[in-house]
Write an enzyme that holds these catalytic residues in place. Structure first.
Site, PDB file in Angstrom:
ATOM      1  CE  LYS A 197      -4.285  -2.272   2.480  1.00  0.00           C
ATOM      2  NZ  LYS A 197      -4.297  -1.845   3.794  1.00  0.00           N
ATOM      3  N   GLY A 373       9.303  -1.194  10.040  1.00  0.00           N
ATOM      4  CA  GLY A 373       9.231  -0.370  10.495  1.00  0.00           C
ATOM      5  C   GLY A 373      10.144   1.203  11.132  1.00  0.00           C
TER       6      GLY A 373
END
Ligand code: ADP
Ligand code: MG
Length: 395
Positions: A197, A373
């Protein structure tokens, strides 16, 4: 790096709490399926043992949501680590409390104790001060070697540093060194970003665009860019609401004279299935009932050329559904391009690194980050709580 490391402190006779990232995959029999993260922590653990410290390891595993849950127990990791070290590894069935305190207290120099999953307590993710104090009370010094968790302000990643002298482990140091090089890169600097995404990575895309000379886009997010350029993308994953953001990135790249590379051909499948029928089509000929699942061979060639003379390369996010061999070619092609690139290459991201490992080319990459992350937040220019809490080097 401006942080003190485990090499800067005298640990002889000390009890050292080491936050590691042992969030490893387990197989159906709850054995360690991939020990990359455990092996990555060995240099710090062995350094401490050689220098006369007693080592108390803390980690999370999965998302047990603040409750004890056998499926997320670190016990199998203790057994695995014991084999890797060739030395006994004790196990505390709770990371705080009487038993942990007694086990930690009885450690001799060179001994190793692994604490049970810190996320069995809701106070861990809440960074509860009292929980952090109890965890810290097991040791004299804190070493953070869990780069993969450094973007979280949790009790075991940052909270304990309020109570103990805190320094970086060797893995943490290596990660920060490598990623810092991307903040002041040698040019040309090329970033390749893929994955599912665009919304997950919009901030990092914007920040990367400020610094790169070329930005190549692949994976599911490329579809949203293709739509921004006016192409039809059939039944592909597209984030309609992000089309304006993609348009904005494209026009900003043009204004700033940066090259933004988008797929010119793609591999489409007739279903979102591993064994779907598949074919290569140009981006202006995507059939209305097919799904884009990888970048095409011409795109791989263009992106590879963009990388070939780069002095610095950062890659995050697979170019397609790399878990499925028929849609892994784009990702494999980029792995080969980075392996062949003489510049400094960095790959980050859980799925990206897994795909890279499958190609067998990981050892030809300059730095393979253990933090998905965390590496992205670092590149966004954000201060990571698990790093900010460490002592600065003097002078
Ligand atoms: P990383 O973990 O390396 O940061 P992401 O989690 O962002 O990467 O993205 C990886 C996921 O993106 C994988 O599960 C992969 O199957 C998916 N993906 C890649 N390309 C596509 C595509 N064209 N359509 C749908 N999913 C995709
Ligand atoms: Mg992922």
């Amino acid at each position: 790096m401006n942080k003190k490391t485990v090499a800067d402190v005298d640990v002889q006779g000390m009890r050292v709490l080491v936050r590691v990232d042992f969030n490893v995959p387990l197989d159906s029999q709850r054995r360690v399926a991939d020990d990359t993260r455990i092996r990555a922590a060995l240099p710090t653990i062995q350094h401490l043992r050689r220098n006369g410290a007693a080592v108390i390891l803390a980690s999370h595993l999965g998302r047990p949501k603040g409750q004890p849950n056998l499926n997320y127990s670190l016990r199998p990791v203790a057994e695995h680590l014991q084999r890797l070290l060739g030395a006994p590894v004790g196990f505390a069935p709770d990371c705080v409390g009487e038993e942990a305190r007694a086990l930690a207290g009885s450690l001799r120099p060179g001994d190793v104790l692994l604490l049970e999953n810190v996320r069995f307590h809701p106070e861990e993710e809440a960074n509860d001060p009292d929980f952090a104090r109890r965890l810290a009370s097991l040791a004299d010094i804190f070493v953070n070697d869990a780069f993969g968790a450094a973007h979280r302000a949790h009790a075991s990643t940052a909270g304990v540093a309020v109570h103990l002298p805190a320094v970086a482990g060797f893995l943490m140091e290596k990660e920060i060194r490598a990623l810092s090089a991307l903040l002041s890169p040698e040019r040309p600097f090329v970033a390749i970003v893929g994955g599912a995404k665009i919304s997950d990575k919009l901030t990092v895309l914007r920040r990367l665009l400020d610094r790169v000379d070329r930005l190549a886009i692949g994976g599911g997010m490329a579809n949203t860019f293709l739509r921004a350029l006016g192409y039809e993308t059939g039944k592909s994953l597209v984030q309609e609401e992000m089309i304006p953001a993609a348009e904005d990135l494209i026009s900003r790249a043009r204004e700033e004279d940066k090259e933004i590379l988008l797929p010119v051909d793609v591999v489409v499948g007739d279903f979102f299935l591993e064994d779907a029928d598949h074919k290569v089509v140009a981006v202006n000929a995507i059939p209305s009932d097919w799904i884009v699942l990888d970048i095409g061979p011409l795109t791989v060639r263009r992106y590879s050329e963009a990388v070939s003379d780069a002095r610095t390369v950062f890659w995050n996010g697979p170019m397609g559904v790399a878990e499925w061999p028929n849609f892994a070619r784009g990702t494999e092609g980029m792995a080969r391009a980075l392996a062949a690139c003489p510049g400094f290459t960095v790959v980050g991201g859980g799925d990206s690194v897994a795909a890279l490992e499958r190609t067998g080319l990981a050892d030809r990459i300059g730095h393979v980050s253990t933090g998905g992350g965390a590496s992205l937040e670092f590149l966004e220019g954000r201060e990571l709580p698990g790093v900010a809490c460490l002592q600065d080097r003097e002078g």
